[in-house]
Design a protein around this motif. Sequence first.
Motif, short mmCIF file in Angstrom:
data_model
loop_
_atom_site.label_atom_id
_atom_site.label_comp_id
_atom_site.label_asym_id
_atom_site.label_seq_id
_atom_site.Cartn_x
_atom_site.Cartn_y
_atom_site.Cartn_z
N ILE A 191 -27.92 10.17 9.71
CA ILE A 191 -28.37 9.94 8.33
C ILE A 191 -27.42 10.54 7.29
CG2 ILE A 191 -29.83 11.99 8.34
CD1 ILE A 191 -30.52 8.62 6.61
N LYS A 192 -26.83 11.70 7.59
CA LYS A 192 -25.93 12.34 6.63
C LYS A 192 -24.69 11.48 6.42
CE LYS A 192 -27.35 17.10 7.64
NZ LYS A 192 -26.91 18.43 8.07
N TYR A 193 -24.21 10.92 7.52
CA TYR A 193 -23.03 10.08 7.42
C TYR A 193 -23.33 8.84 6.58
CZ TYR A 193 -19.11 7.12 8.81
OH TYR A 193 -18.02 6.29 8.81
N THR A 194 -24.52 8.28 6.82
CA THR A 194 -24.92 7.10 6.05
C THR A 194 -25.02 7.40 4.56
OG1 THR A 194 -26.14 6.26 7.98
CG2 THR A 194 -26.69 5.33 5.82
N LEU A 195 -25.63 8.57 4.22
CA LEU A 195 -25.75 8.95 2.82
C LEU A 195 -24.39 9.19 2.18
CD1 LEU A 195 -28.84 11.36 3.01
CD2 LEU A 195 -28.77 9.01 2.14
N ALA A 196 -23.48 9.79 2.92
CA ALA A 196 -22.14 10.05 2.39
C ALA A 196 -21.41 8.76 2.10
CB ALA A 196 -21.34 10.91 3.37
N VAL A 206 -20.15 7.34 -1.57
CA VAL A 206 -18.77 6.94 -1.87
C VAL A 206 -18.73 5.52 -2.39
CG1 VAL A 206 -16.51 6.49 -0.86
CG2 VAL A 206 -17.76 8.57 -0.25
N VAL A 207 -19.50 4.65 -1.74
CA VAL A 207 -19.54 3.26 -2.18
C VAL A 207 -20.07 3.15 -3.61
CG1 VAL A 207 -20.61 1.01 -1.78
CG2 VAL A 207 -19.70 2.33 0.14
N THR A 208 -21.09 3.93 -3.92
CA THR A 208 -21.66 3.91 -5.28
C THR A 208 -20.64 4.35 -6.31
OG1 THR A 208 -23.86 4.35 -4.37
CG2 THR A 208 -23.52 4.78 -6.71
N ILE A 209 -19.93 5.45 -6.00
CA ILE A 209 -18.93 5.96 -6.94
C ILE A 209 -17.82 4.94 -7.16
CG2 ILE A 209 -17.18 7.74 -7.28
CD1 ILE A 209 -19.04 9.68 -5.84
#
Length: 212
Positions: free
Chosen positions: A19-24, A28-31
């Motif tokens: 889950i942490k990797y997915t959130l990261a 990044v994609v959002t930024i």
Amino acid sequence: MIQINLLPQEFRQRTRTPIKYTLAVAGVVTIVSSLFAWWAMFAFGVRAEVDSELAVLRDTMDSISPQISYHRSLERENTQHKSRETTLGSITQNRISWTRKVDQLIDVVNRGGDDKRTSKYLIWFDDLSAEQSSDDRRGAYGGIRCAGHAGSENFAHVANFLEDVEASEFAADFYAPLPPEGSQTSVDTELLPPKVWSFPLQVDLLPPEERQ
């Protein structure tokens, strides 16, 4: 130790992304997406607005350029005319109206002295020359030269005439006449008047600043 899973594929446990990797990755994609959106807005929105405003300003400039050029040409002409006007004004202020001055001198001659004198003088001239010059170094600005005659045996009439010249409107632009001097011509009883005094009349112009 090496582990080998011999279970068939359909019975194996599916591996999941942490889950942490997915959130990261999502962050990044959002930024990156936000930055791209900001760049796109700047590139296509603000720049288009600036280009549009620049085009309007260029059109306005093109339309008023002939008027600006005409206005500048008028300013140059106005400056030239003012310079000419100043020059002509200076010349006019320094110029002497010799016609007016000669008329004023003739008025003094025609009056022949005032009524308080015991007798009036009779004056005439053989010649008259007028000159205006500008020599600041020598302080010479021209003047009037005359060869005059007084029809009287009394030389005081010459002095009276020069006093009247000095007190008249004619002398406003001149220094005082030179002291009276002259010589008596021979007596001719057949002429009227029989006795004549010859004398010079010389008046020099004042400097331009004093004449103004």
